[in-house]
Motif scaffolding. Structure first.
Motif, mmCIF file in Angstrom:
data_model
loop_
_atom_site.group_PDB
_atom_site.id
_atom_site.type_symbol
_atom_site.label_atom_id
_atom_site.label_comp_id
_atom_site.label_asym_id
_atom_site.label_seq_id
_atom_site.Cartn_x
_atom_site.Cartn_y
_atom_site.Cartn_z
ATOM 1 N N ALA A 126 0.824 -1.213 0.000
ATOM 2 C CA ALA A 126 0.000 0.000 0.000
ATOM 3 C C ALA A 126 0.853 1.256 0.000
ATOM 4 C CB ALA A 126 -0.934 -0.008 1.205
ATOM 5 N N ASP A 127 2.015 1.206 0.661
ATOM 6 C CA ASP A 127 2.897 2.376 0.715
ATOM 7 C C ASP A 127 3.523 2.672 -0.637
ATOM 8 O OD1 ASP A 127 2.260 2.209 3.368
ATOM 9 O OD2 ASP A 127 4.314 2.494 4.087
ATOM 10 N N LEU A 128 3.551 1.697 -1.525
ATOM 11 C CA LEU A 128 4.204 1.864 -2.823
ATOM 12 C C LEU A 128 3.204 2.009 -3.962
ATOM 13 C CD1 LEU A 128 6.915 -0.847 -2.238
ATOM 14 C CD2 LEU A 128 7.295 1.623 -2.248
ATOM 15 N N LEU A 129 1.925 2.021 -3.638
ATOM 16 C CA LEU A 129 0.887 2.156 -4.664
ATOM 17 C C LEU A 129 0.126 3.469 -4.522
ATOM 18 C CD1 LEU A 129 -0.527 -1.505 -4.635
ATOM 19 C CD2 LEU A 129 1.137 -0.499 -6.218
ATOM 20 N N ARG A 184 8.711 8.906 1.698
ATOM 21 C CA ARG A 184 8.858 9.074 3.150
ATOM 22 C C ARG A 184 9.056 7.727 3.827
ATOM 23 N NH1 ARG A 184 4.621 12.829 6.139
ATOM 24 N NH2 ARG A 184 5.791 11.832 7.823
ATOM 25 N N THR A 185 8.266 6.733 3.440
ATOM 26 C CA THR A 185 8.425 5.405 4.025
ATOM 27 C C THR A 185 9.773 4.800 3.661
ATOM 28 O OG1 THR A 185 6.039 5.001 3.986
ATOM 29 C CG2 THR A 185 7.469 3.072 4.113
ATOM 30 N N LEU A 186 10.159 4.879 2.401
ATOM 31 C CA LEU A 186 11.417 4.280 1.957
ATOM 32 C C LEU A 186 12.615 4.918 2.649
ATOM 33 C CD1 LEU A 186 10.535 3.995 -1.835
ATOM 34 C CD2 LEU A 186 10.910 2.073 -0.272
ATOM 35 N N VAL A 187 12.607 6.240 2.774
ATOM 36 C CA VAL A 187 13.720 6.919 3.446
ATOM 37 C C VAL A 187 13.719 6.587 4.933
ATOM 38 C CG1 VAL A 187 14.665 9.172 4.083
ATOM 39 C CG2 VAL A 187 13.882 8.768 1.739
ATOM 40 N N GLY A 246 12.983 8.537 16.308
ATOM 41 C CA GLY A 246 13.114 9.984 16.153
ATOM 42 C C GLY A 246 14.019 10.365 15.005
ATOM 43 N N HIS A 247 15.162 9.697 14.882
ATOM 44 C CA HIS A 247 16.069 9.993 13.773
ATOM 45 C C HIS A 247 15.457 9.596 12.430
ATOM 46 C CE1 HIS A 247 19.518 10.630 16.593
ATOM 47 N NE2 HIS A 247 19.874 11.458 15.617
ATOM 48 N N ALA A 248 14.770 8.455 12.395
ATOM 49 C CA ALA A 248 14.146 8.034 11.133
ATOM 50 C C ALA A 248 13.101 9.055 10.689
ATOM 51 C CB ALA A 248 13.530 6.650 11.288
ATOM 52 N N ARG A 249 12.290 9.543 11.623
ATOM 53 C CA ARG A 249 11.280 10.533 11.261
ATOM 54 C C ARG A 249 11.933 11.877 10.915
ATOM 55 N NH1 ARG A 249 5.904 10.368 12.059
ATOM 56 N NH2 ARG A 249 6.305 8.297 11.216
ATOM 57 N N PHE A 250 12.998 12.254 11.624
ATOM 58 C CA PHE A 250 13.692 13.521 11.376
ATOM 59 C C PHE A 250 14.210 13.587 9.939
ATOM 60 C CE2 PHE A 250 17.443 16.191 11.233
ATOM 61 C CZ PHE A 250 17.131 17.284 12.026
ATOM 62 N N ARG A 301 11.443 13.459 7.145
ATOM 63 C CA ARG A 301 10.775 14.740 6.891
ATOM 64 C C ARG A 301 11.722 15.747 6.236
ATOM 65 N NH1 ARG A 301 5.785 15.454 8.333
ATOM 66 N NH2 ARG A 301 4.760 14.244 9.987
ATOM 67 N N LEU A 302 12.983 15.699 6.612
ATOM 68 C CA LEU A 302 13.956 16.605 6.006
ATOM 69 C C LEU A 302 14.118 16.297 4.524
ATOM 70 C CD1 LEU A 302 15.913 18.919 6.720
ATOM 71 C CD2 LEU A 302 17.675 17.179 7.137
ATOM 72 N N TYR A 303 14.222 15.024 4.190
ATOM 73 C CA TYR A 303 14.323 14.629 2.778
ATOM 74 C C TYR A 303 13.066 15.054 2.020
ATOM 75 C CZ TYR A 303 14.653 11.831 -1.459
ATOM 76 O OH TYR A 303 14.683 11.441 -2.776
ATOM 77 N N SER A 304 11.918 14.790 2.612
ATOM 78 C CA SER A 304 10.662 15.091 1.934
ATOM 79 C C SER A 304 10.547 16.580 1.616
ATOM 80 C CB SER A 304 9.486 14.640 2.805
ATOM 81 O OG SER A 304 8.260 14.849 2.139
#
Length: 499
Positions: A329-332, A340-343, A368-372, A375-378
């Motif tokens: 679902a995240d890839l469709l 965001r999910t992949l990063v 926290g780092h994964a979300r940080f 969001r920065l990449y996005s």
């Protein structure tokens, strides 16, 4: 030599030869059992073997993990048959005793147990809830290796449920096979283990399947061998130690899709056959994601990477080491959401996979780092404003703090709630506002470099941040991580947290 019995369920049947228990030095020292320590009688007396602790005492999951030994390697042999069908399995655990050991525990839940041997000799094995209590024929000497072999029937339909972001975990069925979701402590439903994120060991996987199916696991494909009866045995080696919560084993009609090797890292995705074309546009972005993260965090910490697409109703992705599980679902959906999910899962390879959690209370560092960085990449690639997201998190932070616990003080039911994601990214954002972007990047790079392949804690992070910044980060970060209310945000005096 007497015959030792494997006891399933909650049976308390005694072994067939009580006298032999005394010979083995199993004195049933309940105090020692709790502490995992060693008991001595008189000054200079010989150490008496005692039981290993049944858990590591984690604040959230006190019985997860086990004392008295460390695992050196797991070898898993699975004779996969068909979807939702039990199959025969064997786990071989090579370990080293850290004390004179009269008995020890393995975390093991819900499978039909057949036999247990220690160093090739049948051992008594008693099921006590999610614990498998193993008493070897003779005590195990301190600092000496030993091998435990457990045969059992695995149930690929077994799962449990949490009322947080994890939802269902354990074995997750697919239309033609399975994926596994072992976080937080579901590895014990897959194989007997020392199931705590601070306890890591390399894993060898040998998975036999019907011809026409593909088996996948962490690490490197070592061999693919034809077996009698139109079957195939797939052998994988994790190559590096892995936490049990990050183990991945999948079987199904999967296509291996190779991406360009990026900065020396081979990338191979495993995608359900009928989803290859529909997911390719987003999955082929992984080399770009990897380059972007390496510019900020340094070299990718493992030897290979890839994405396993889950053909399930599972709504949650997982950073299984070197092979992130991402639901279809995240890839469709939209590119922004897919990236965001992949990063997010790729960031975890540094934070949580390479640098492992000391306790579950340290989860804020990983999520926290994964979300940080997600969001920065996005933001840099057309997504929503990072600062706006952090302002929204700041507004809600006191509410999350009250409902879900402070970032570094979760409770077990609230472990994977919103505070560990956006709420913990906000702590890192506050640190960056305090020390500046350049110093913050130095802290993160030093963290993933100094603790690469190791286990580290919140206090380790605070100490490193203080050393790199040249300031006392203890007095700054402690209120953010443990305080009853959210502190003021540096550089943003207009931000207001809801009481």
């Amino acid at each position: 030599m007497s015959s030792w019995k494997v006891l399933d369920g909650n049976s308390r049947q005694a072994p067939s030869c009580p006298a032999s228990r005394r010979r083995r030095g199993d004195h049933r020292d309940r105090g020692a059992h709790r502490s995992g320590g060693q008991r001595r009688v008189g000054a200079g007396a010989e150490t008496i073997p005692v039981p290993g602790a049944p858990g590591l005492g984690d604040p959230l999951f006190p019985l997860d993990g086990n004392g008295g030994y460390t695992v050196d390697r797991y070898a898993l042999d699975f004779d996969w048959q068909a979807p939702r069908t039990p199959f025969e399995a064997k786990a071989t655990v090579r370990a080293t005793a850290t004390q004179e050991l009269s008995r020890f525990n393995l975390d093991f839940a819900g499978n039909t147990l057949h036999s247990v041997t220690v160093n090739g000799i049948p051992a008594e094995a008693v099921r006590e809830g999610d614990e498998l209590v193993v008493t070897p024929w003779l005590p195990l000497p301190r600092s000496r290796p030993f091998t435990v072999t457990v045969t059992y029937t695995a149930d690929p339909t077994q799962m449990r449920h949490r009322d947080d972001a994890i939802e269902d975990y354990g074995w997750i069925p697919t239309p033609d096979g399975t994926v596994v979701y072992p976080q937080p402590n579901g590895a014990k439903m897959i194989f007997p283990s020392n199931d705590h994120p601070s306890r890591r060991a390399p894993v060898t996987f040998r998975i036999t399947t019907p011809d026409g199916l593909t088996a996948v696991a962490n690490g490197k494909l070592v061999s693919r061998e034809a077996r009698p009866g139109d079957r195939v045995r797939w052998t994988y080696d994790s190559e590096q130690p892995v936490s049990t919560q990050l183990v991945q084993i999948a079987v199904g009609k999967l296509t291996a899709v190779d991406r360009p090797t990026t900065n020396g890292v081979p990338i191979r995705d495993y995608v359900p056959n009928d989803l290859v074309d529909r997911t390719d546009a987003y999955l082929k972005l992984t080399p770009q994601h990897l380059r972007w993260l390496e510019q900020r965090l340094g070299a990718y910490p493992f030897k290979n990477y890839g994405v396993l697409v889950g053909d399930t109703d599972l709504a949650v992705a997982l950073e299984t080491q070197t092979l992130s599980l991402v639901p279809k679902a995240d890839l469709l959906g939209t590119e922004v959401d897919a990236e965001r999910t992949l990063v997010h899962e790729l960031v975890h390879q540094w934070f949580g996979d390479s640098v492992a959690l000391r306790t579950w209370s340290d989860l804020w560092l990983s999520e926290g780092h994964a979300r940080f960085y997600e969001r920065l990449y996005s933001e840099e690639h057309g997504g929503a404003s990072f600062e706006a997201a952090m302002k929204t998190a700041y507004t809600n932070h006191n509410v999350w703090r009250r409902d879900f616990g402070a970032p570094a003080e979760p409770t077990e039911p609230n472990l994977f709630k919103r505070m560990r994601y956006d709420g913990s990214a906000l702590v890192l954002y506050a640190l960056r506002e305090k020390v500046g972007a350049e110093t913050f990047q130095k802290i993160d790079r030093a963290w993933v470099t100094q603790y690469r392949g190791k286990t580290a804690s919140t206090q380790d992070f605070v100490g490193l941040a203080s050393a790199i910044s040249g300031e006392d980060m203890e007095s700054f970060l402690r209120p953010w991580l443990y305080g009853p209310t959210t502190p003021p945000m540096p550089n943003h005096p207009d931000w207001v947290a809801t009481p």
